[in-house]
Design a protein around this motif. Sequence first.
Motif, PDB file in Angstrom:
ATOM      1  N   HIS A  63       0.854  -1.183   0.000  1.00 40.22           N
ATOM      2  CA  HIS A  63       0.000   0.000   0.000  1.00 40.22           C
ATOM      3  C   HIS A  63       0.899   1.245   0.000  1.00 40.22           C
ATOM      4  N   HIS A  64       1.133   1.824   1.197  1.00 37.35           N
ATOM      5  CA  HIS A  64       2.032   2.972   1.325  1.00 37.35           C
ATOM      6  C   HIS A  64       3.496   2.523   1.299  1.00 37.35           C
ATOM      7  N   VAL A  65       4.343   3.341   0.703  1.00 42.25           N
ATOM      8  CA  VAL A  65       5.791   3.156   0.827  1.00 42.25           C
ATOM      9  C   VAL A  65       6.311   4.424   1.492  1.00 42.25           C
ATOM     10  N   SER A  66       6.212   4.433   2.818  1.00 40.42           N
ATOM     11  CA  SER A  66       6.510   5.646   3.576  1.00 40.42           C
ATOM     12  C   SER A  66       6.708   5.293   5.041  1.00 40.42           C
ATOM     13  N   ALA A  67       7.490   6.116   5.736  1.00 37.02           N
ATOM     14  CA  ALA A  67       7.682   5.942   7.177  1.00 37.02           C
ATOM     15  C   ALA A  67       6.699   6.778   7.978  1.00 37.02           C
TER      16      ALA A  67
ATOM     17  N   SER B 125       0.213  -0.377   9.816  1.00 33.13           N
ATOM     18  CA  SER B 125      -0.372  -1.656   9.405  1.00 33.13           C
ATOM     19  C   SER B 125      -0.386  -1.845   7.894  1.00 33.13           C
ATOM     20  N   THR B 126      -0.362  -0.734   7.148  1.00 36.17           N
ATOM     21  CA  THR B 126      -0.415  -0.836   5.682  1.00 36.17           C
ATOM     22  C   THR B 126       0.792  -0.178   5.020  1.00 36.17           C
ATOM     23  N   SER B 127       1.867  -0.046   5.752  1.00 28.12           N
ATOM     24  CA  SER B 127       3.024   0.679   5.221  1.00 28.12           C
ATOM     25  C   SER B 127       4.296  -0.143   5.298  1.00 28.12           C
TER      26      SER B 127
ATOM     27  N   LEU C 228       5.971 -20.068 -17.091  1.00 33.52           N
ATOM     28  CA  LEU C 228       6.607 -18.815 -16.712  1.00 33.52           C
ATOM     29  C   LEU C 228       8.050 -19.123 -16.320  1.00 33.52           C
ATOM     30  N   PRO C 229       8.896 -18.115 -16.286  1.00 32.30           N
ATOM     31  CA  PRO C 229      10.235 -18.354 -15.736  1.00 32.30           C
ATOM     32  C   PRO C 229      10.116 -18.852 -14.293  1.00 32.30           C
ATOM     33  N   GLU C 230      10.971 -19.776 -13.911  1.00 26.01           N
ATOM     34  CA  GLU C 230      10.963 -20.221 -12.519  1.00 26.01           C
ATOM     35  C   GLU C 230      11.266 -19.028 -11.616  1.00 26.01           C
ATOM     36  N   LYS C 231      10.611 -19.008 -10.455  1.00 21.33           N
ATOM     37  CA  LYS C 231      10.759 -17.927  -9.471  1.00 21.33           C
ATOM     38  C   LYS C 231      10.206 -16.600 -10.015  1.00 21.33           C
ATOM     39  N   SER C 232       9.028 -16.668 -10.604  1.00 16.15           N
ATOM     40  CA  SER C 232       8.375 -15.460 -11.127  1.00 16.15           C
ATOM     41  C   SER C 232       7.642 -14.721 -10.005  1.00 16.15           C
ATOM     42  N   VAL C 233       7.762 -13.395 -10.016  1.00 19.04           N
ATOM     43  CA  VAL C 233       7.156 -12.529  -9.005  1.00 19.04           C
ATOM     44  C   VAL C 233       6.531 -11.330  -9.707  1.00 19.04           C
ATOM     45  N   ALA C 234       5.350 -10.915  -9.247  1.00 16.87           N
ATOM     46  CA  ALA C 234       4.728  -9.669  -9.693  1.00 16.87           C
ATOM     47  C   ALA C 234       4.548  -8.762  -8.487  1.00 16.87           C
ATOM     48  N   ILE C 235       4.755  -7.477  -8.676  1.00 19.32           N
ATOM     49  CA  ILE C 235       4.667  -6.476  -7.605  1.00 19.32           C
ATOM     50  C   ILE C 235       3.415  -5.636  -7.819  1.00 19.32           C
ATOM     51  N   THR C 236       2.597  -5.492  -6.761  1.00 21.20           N
ATOM     52  CA  THR C 236       1.363  -4.713  -6.876  1.00 21.20           C
ATOM     53  C   THR C 236       1.233  -3.732  -5.713  1.00 21.20           C
ATOM     54  N   PHE C 237       0.545  -2.630  -5.987  1.00 19.51           N
ATOM     55  CA  PHE C 237       0.257  -1.599  -4.988  1.00 19.51           C
ATOM     56  C   PHE C 237      -1.232  -1.293  -5.021  1.00 19.51           C
TER      57      PHE C 237
ATOM     58  N   PRO D 136      -4.819 -15.200  -5.034  1.00 18.81           N
ATOM     59  CA  PRO D 136      -4.152 -14.785  -3.802  1.00 18.81           C
ATOM     60  C   PRO D 136      -2.973 -13.862  -4.064  1.00 18.81           C
ATOM     61  N   ARG D 137      -2.631 -13.103  -3.047  1.00 23.78           N
ATOM     62  CA  ARG D 137      -1.411 -12.284  -3.045  1.00 23.78           C
ATOM     63  C   ARG D 137      -0.810 -12.359  -1.649  1.00 23.78           C
ATOM     64  N   PHE D 138       0.491 -12.168  -1.571  1.00 25.19           N
ATOM     65  CA  PHE D 138       1.154 -12.108  -0.277  1.00 25.19           C
ATOM     66  C   PHE D 138       1.254 -10.655   0.174  1.00 25.19           C
ATOM     67  N   PRO D 139       0.540 -10.232   1.214  1.00 24.87           N
ATOM     68  CA  PRO D 139       0.773  -8.902   1.768  1.00 24.87           C
ATOM     69  C   PRO D 139       2.234  -8.775   2.197  1.00 24.87           C
ATOM     70  N   ALA D 140       2.851  -7.629   1.911  1.00 26.55           N
ATOM     71  CA  ALA D 140       4.278  -7.461   2.188  1.00 26.55           C
ATOM     72  C   ALA D 140       4.560  -6.168   2.942  1.00 26.55           C
ATOM     73  N   SER D 141       3.533  -5.613   3.579  1.00 22.52           N
ATOM     74  CA  SER D 141       3.694  -4.390   4.368  1.00 22.52           C
ATOM     75  C   SER D 141       3.402  -4.678   5.835  1.00 22.52           C
ATOM     76  N   GLY D 142       3.589  -3.672   6.684  1.00 20.78           N
ATOM     77  CA  GLY D 142       3.243  -3.818   8.092  1.00 20.78           C
ATOM     78  C   GLY D 142       3.955  -4.998   8.729  1.00 20.78           C
TER      79      GLY D 142
END
Length: 347
Positions: A29-33, A38-40, A76-85, A224-230
């Motif tokens: 979500h946010h990319v900020s300090a 919880s969402t940053s 797909l290439p092995e170890k494929s990752v997509a980044i979402t916001f 599904p997606r993996f949350p990666a913040s907070g």
Amino acid sequence: MIKFSLPFVLFALLFSASVRAQLVILQYHHVSANTPASTSISPEGFASHLQLLEQENMHVIDLGQALAKIRAGESLPEKSVAITFDDAYRSVYDNAYPLLKQRNWPFTVFVNTNAVDEQHGVVMDWKQLKELQDNGALIANHSADHPYLIERPDGMTLDAWLTQEVAEPEARLQKELGTSHKLLAYPYGEFDLEIIDWLAANGYLAFGQQSGPVGPMSHPQALPRFPASGIYANVKTLKTKLYTLALPVPPTQLIEPVLAAENPPTLAIHFPEVDLRPRQIQCFASGEGAISTQTEADNGVVNLTARAENPIRGGRSRYNCTAPSVRHPGWYYWYSQLWINSAVKSR
């Protein structure tokens, strides 16, 4: 309807190639300090995530193209990752975009169109979103007004509600950016089977916030997606999630996430017995840890039943089920079931 699931009876035959049709999707979500914890993730924390992807030789790929390949049965290439916001926050433009552009990595931004139209100060404007798109980003739908979609206003039909919150913002994206990908990220990650049916009938793929990778049998309207913040920003736990495979649960097994009478709910699913030992499958409940998990193997099919000990009191919860891969040491199968206690309004 867009389909990309493999027939259940063919999956075991095609398993040897299935590791090449797996996609880990990271959600930010946010990319900020200076935003809600919880969402940053801090800019430094986000930079460390990108460094991890580089260290592990991950292939950061375009979300739309990756899903098209999975849908077509291609690898797909092995170890494929997509980044979402989610939410199109200005901090993504200021702090994440320069790091991604420097690496020439694609990413996706899910937009609440009303917030952009109303020029909320914390979100990007259409000019900035167009700049991102011109530099390789995919801009997609996160509803008009970020409501709880399962809480339809009284007297409003489902079609009218989702036309307002899904179809109309899709039209705004088309008008402002010239593109319509028909990819929806559910606000708060919440959906029910009735919403899923409408999206399927209208040609949308949709993403939740339940964890896990996407594979050939993932439900196209409950990706599904993996949350990666907070609390999920930890680099060590993120590394584990990068090496995951989708448990091959057929999309027809998707369970209604909104709780009815039974609480705690029972997860009961079955899937092909490939590349894992049924006795090693363990399910976990949010806030409870490991829960009672029973598995039975019968004629190459695993029957799994799991149930928490305590009722779900918060608005959203999950059961996560994992098992180590036999053929791919260091990799884990992962499946997540969303639960929503709609009687609890405070989420």
